[in-house]
Design a protein around this motif. Structure first.
Motif, short mmCIF file in Angstrom:
data_model
loop_
_atom_site.label_atom_id
_atom_site.label_comp_id
_atom_site.label_asym_id
_atom_site.label_seq_id
_atom_site.Cartn_x
_atom_site.Cartn_y
_atom_site.Cartn_z
N ALA A 1 0.92 -1.04 -0.04
CA ALA A 1 0.05 0.09 0.04
C ALA A 1 0.87 1.26 0.17
CB ALA A 1 -1.03 -0.08 1.22
N ASP A 2 2.06 1.07 0.50
CA ASP A 2 2.72 2.29 0.64
C ASP A 2 3.54 2.45 -0.80
OD1 ASP A 2 3.51 3.34 3.93
OD2 ASP A 2 2.71 1.19 3.66
N MET A 3 3.95 1.30 -1.30
CA MET A 3 4.34 1.30 -2.70
C MET A 3 3.27 2.24 -3.65
SD MET A 3 7.45 0.33 -2.23
CE MET A 3 7.33 1.10 -0.33
N ASP A 4 2.13 1.70 -3.71
CA ASP A 4 1.12 2.17 -4.24
C ASP A 4 1.03 3.84 -4.16
OD1 ASP A 4 0.72 -0.31 -5.00
OD2 ASP A 4 -1.16 -0.48 -3.95
N ALA B 1 9.96 3.09 -5.67
CA ALA B 1 8.66 2.22 -5.92
C ALA B 1 8.80 1.30 -7.07
CB ALA B 1 7.51 2.70 -5.98
N LEU B 2 9.29 1.89 -8.24
CA LEU B 2 9.54 1.14 -9.59
C LEU B 2 10.66 -0.08 -9.28
CD1 LEU B 2 9.55 4.06 -12.03
CD2 LEU B 2 8.17 1.97 -12.23
N TYR C 1 2.78 -0.17 -12.46
CA TYR C 1 3.55 0.95 -11.90
C TYR C 1 4.43 1.54 -13.29
CZ TYR C 1 3.50 0.01 -6.82
OH TYR C 1 3.27 -0.27 -5.90
N CYS C 2 4.58 0.94 -14.12
CA CYS C 2 5.45 1.21 -15.43
C CYS C 2 4.53 2.08 -16.16
CB CYS C 2 6.05 0.35 -16.23
SG CYS C 2 7.36 -0.63 -15.37
N ILE D 1 12.06 2.67 -15.19
CA ILE D 1 10.92 1.98 -15.82
C ILE D 1 11.74 0.77 -16.63
CG2 ILE D 1 9.30 2.07 -17.75
CD1 ILE D 1 8.38 4.74 -16.28
N GLY D 2 12.86 1.39 -17.51
CA GLY D 2 13.53 0.62 -18.43
C GLY D 2 14.27 -0.63 -17.66
#
Length: 249
Positions: A156-159, A173-174, A192-193, A208-209
């Motif tokens: 939930a924190d990562m979200d 987070a990524l 997330y990406c 992202i990559g």
């Protein structure tokens, strides 16, 4: 009045976590500052600072030297409690030279298993105070990732982090699943990406990559299929990073 020497912006704003009392931290920090300080190489320091885009001053310790010194500092010290980890990390972060921050990151990587989900606010402070990729990436993959793996409720924190305006929290987070391999929550990774696909900052696009490329080592078909569907939503940098060393284009 501006932020005083040794005081972080977070501390000035009253948002920094309180440093716990810790006899172990007293001992370690005493050894650390004496040992690192005696070995400082002012001739190397300017180039190291320039390489890190002036993110922080340096003592001028190369990585092999620093690691050998750290081993000496920690020789004979007991295993820490969570409060010791917090005290050591936060006190290191109050020191200006970057090598002290590296020491804290290495210490947390080694002892993250001794920390509970309640430790995440400490890590958040480290990620957002004197932030640069050299500390953020290791904290994300090894410390945040370890905490979330041990307590899935922290997703939930990562979200929340992936949507944060602070780019370093979004990057963390990524990258927090970077070492999960077959344990990766693929829906969350790809989601997330997509949520940050249009981010303007280089460091988020690069992350992202990177996280896609790393997961491709575990499930290349999933990454290829994802990019086949969504490629046009990503910056060219993200796509290049994702496909690097995969043989795809």
């Amino acid at each position: 009045m501006g932020v005083t020497a040794g005081e972080t912006a977070g501390e000035a704003a009253g948002t920094a976590p309180k440093i716990p009392s810790s006899a172990l931290a007293d001992d370690v920090l005493g050894r650390l500052t004496a040992t690192y300080g005696a070995a400082a190489d002012p001739g190397r320091a300017p180039a190291m600072r320039a390489y890190m885009k002036d993110a922080a001053p340096f003592l001028g310790l190369t990585t092999p030297v620093r690691r050998a010194l750290s081993h000496t500092v920690l020789e004979g010290t007991p295993r820490p409690a969570e409060s010791d980890c917090a005290a050591i990390a936060l006190r290191c972060w109050r020191l200006p030279e970057r090598e002290y921050h590296y020491f804290a990151v290495d210490y947390l990587r080694r002892h993250v298993g001794r920390c509970s989900s309640a430790f995440l606010p400490v890590v958040r402070h480290l990620l957002t105070t004197v932030p640069w990729w050299d500390t953020v990436d290791l904290l994300a993959a090894h410390v945040v990732g370890g905490l979330v793996a041990a307590d899935p409720d922290l997703t939930a924190d990562m979200d929340a982090w992936i949507e944060d305006e602070n780019l370093w929290l979004a990057r963390a987070a990524l990258l927090h699943q970077l070492r999960y391999r077959e344990r990766t929550d693929t829906a969350r990774l790809f989601g997330y990406c997509l949520r940050q696909a249009g981010h303007e900052d280089f460091f988020v696009r690069k992350a992202i990559g990177w996280c896609l490329r790393e997961y491709a080592k575990t499930d290349p078909d999933a990454v290829r299929d994802f990019l086949a569907r969504e490629r046009d939503r990503f910056a060219p940098l993200s796509v290049r990073e994702a496909l690097k060393n995969t043989g795809a284009s």
